[in-house]
Design a protein around this motif. Structure first.
Motif, PDB file in Angstrom:
ATOM      1  N   GLU A   1      -1.314  -7.667   5.335  1.00  9.19           N
ATOM      2  CA  GLU A   1      -0.813  -6.393   4.007  1.00  9.19           C
ATOM      3  C   GLU A   1      -0.099  -6.398   4.259  1.00  9.19           C
ATOM      4  O   GLU A   1       0.718  -5.861   2.687  1.00  9.19           O
ATOM      5  CB  GLU A   1      -2.113  -5.572   5.097  1.00  9.19           C
ATOM      6  CG  GLU A   1      -1.950  -3.869   4.545  1.00  9.19           C
ATOM      7  CD  GLU A   1      -2.637  -4.068   3.564  1.00  9.19           C
ATOM      8  OE1 GLU A   1      -2.944  -3.224   1.963  1.00  9.19           O
ATOM      9  OE2 GLU A   1      -4.439  -4.386   4.138  1.00  9.19           O
TER      10      GLU A   1
ATOM     11  N   ASP B   1      -0.371   4.400   0.054  1.00 14.48           N
ATOM     12  CA  ASP B   1      -1.199   5.685   0.801  1.00 14.48           C
ATOM     13  C   ASP B   1      -0.095   5.555   2.020  1.00 14.48           C
ATOM     14  O   ASP B   1       0.073   5.234   2.461  1.00 14.48           O
ATOM     15  CB  ASP B   1      -2.310   5.327   0.908  1.00 14.48           C
ATOM     16  CG  ASP B   1      -2.727   3.963   1.655  1.00 14.48           C
ATOM     17  OD1 ASP B   1      -3.112   4.705   2.912  1.00 14.48           O
ATOM     18  OD2 ASP B   1      -3.313   2.935   0.720  1.00 14.48           O
TER      19      ASP B   1
ATOM     20  N   ARG C   1       0.846  -1.461  -0.436  1.00 13.55           N
ATOM     21  CA  ARG C   1      -0.113   0.426  -0.281  1.00 13.55           C
ATOM     22  C   ARG C   1       0.615   1.376   0.214  1.00 13.55           C
ATOM     23  O   ARG C   1       1.658   1.877   1.017  1.00 13.55           O
ATOM     24  CB  ARG C   1      -1.075  -0.586   0.924  1.00 13.55           C
ATOM     25  CG  ARG C   1      -2.253   0.854   1.300  1.00 13.55           C
ATOM     26  CD  ARG C   1      -3.320   0.641   2.767  1.00 13.55           C
ATOM     27  NE  ARG C   1      -2.179   1.830   3.506  1.00 13.55           N
ATOM     28  CZ  ARG C   1      -2.676   1.313   4.647  1.00 13.55           C
ATOM     29  NH1 ARG C   1      -2.177  -0.321   4.979  1.00 13.55           N
ATOM     30  NH2 ARG C   1      -1.678   1.591   5.633  1.00 13.55           N
TER      31      ARG C   1
END
Length: 262
Positions: A37, A7, A5
């Protein structure tokens, strides 16, 4: 292939974080990506203390930290319901695992709500075969985490998979604003939805919805932002409600936070 990820959601003043420490994310082994994740690594060598604040995700983290030449510490951090703050000094390293929301349950095998708001030391080898994971290159640290988590033998669970899909829908669909409407859309009772979220995620669906919407507000906070428009876009009843939620969670008003980022 999925990438880590990119962000900065949940990280307050991420530019300042990257100026002061080395922060990066890496994917786990393919077999673990259903539940994990990413791995997050931080290294620092500071001449003065550095405080970092985080608005936690609805996710469990397993964290290994070594300060200077001291011993490595390991802990499980349940979903944090309050603003998290840590002050780093001197030099050190962290190797962390952020599980996907609901992804820790197959490893924990009990209600994840037991961990909510708590940080539990991993001192018992029955919890995890703890070996040093803060030493070496990024690849070596990632491989050590892969070995540790694989050895914990997560068990596939169709119900847990369902909960993870529901949380992912909340994260990605900005139109999800009310628990009752969300439950009806997915043909599940509100009571069952709440029970599933508490058991597998550690917090209720209403909390998850508000947290993801607030993460977006924090990430988009800039001078001159139309806060009334953003409040409506994120499902808040009015601008004042969003401002109160933002201030209560981060400790500063939206205007003050936007100014500090500038």
């Amino acid at each position: 292939m999925r990438q880590p990820r990119a962000d900065d959601r949940g990280i307050l003043d991420p530019a300042r974080l990257r100026r002061r420490v080395r922060f990066r994310r890496h994917l786990p082994a393919v077999a673990l990506r259903h539940w994990v994740e990413h791995y997050w690594l931080i290294d620092w060598d500071l001449t003065e203390p550095f405080e970092q604040r985080i608005v936690p995700h609805p996710a469990v983290n397993v964290v290994f930290q070594r300060d200077g030449d001291g011993p490595e510490r390991a802990e499980v951090a349940g979903v944090g319901t309050e603003l998290f703050s840590i002050t780093l000094t001197g030099s050190g390293r962290v190797s962390g695992v952020q599980f996907r929301p609901g992804g820790f349950h197959p490893f924990w095998r009990r209600s994840v709500a037991e961990l909510t708001g708590r940080r539990r030391p991993l001192v018992d080898r029955a919890d995890l075969d703890v070996t040093p994971v803060c030493a070496g290159t990024d690849a070596e640290r990632g491989q050590a985490l892969d070995t540790l988590l694989t050895g914990w033998a997560p068990r596939p669970d169709p119900v847990n998979d369902e909960v993870m899909r529901l949380v992912e829908t909340i994260r990605t669909d900005r139109n999800v604003r009310r628990v009752d409407e969300f439950a009806r859309e997915h043909a599940v009772s509100v009571r069952r939805l709440q029970r599933l979220f508490l058991t597998h995620v550690g917090v209720g669906p209403k909390w998850v919805i508000r947290r993801y919407r607030l993460h977006e507000a924090i990430e988009r906070a800039t001078d001159g932002l139309d806060w009334a428009g953003l409040a409506a876009e994120l499902g808040y009843s009015d601008q004042a409600h969003l401002v109160r939620d933002f201030t209560a969670t981060t400790g500063v008003s939206p205007a003050a936070y936007a100014q500090s980022r500038r």
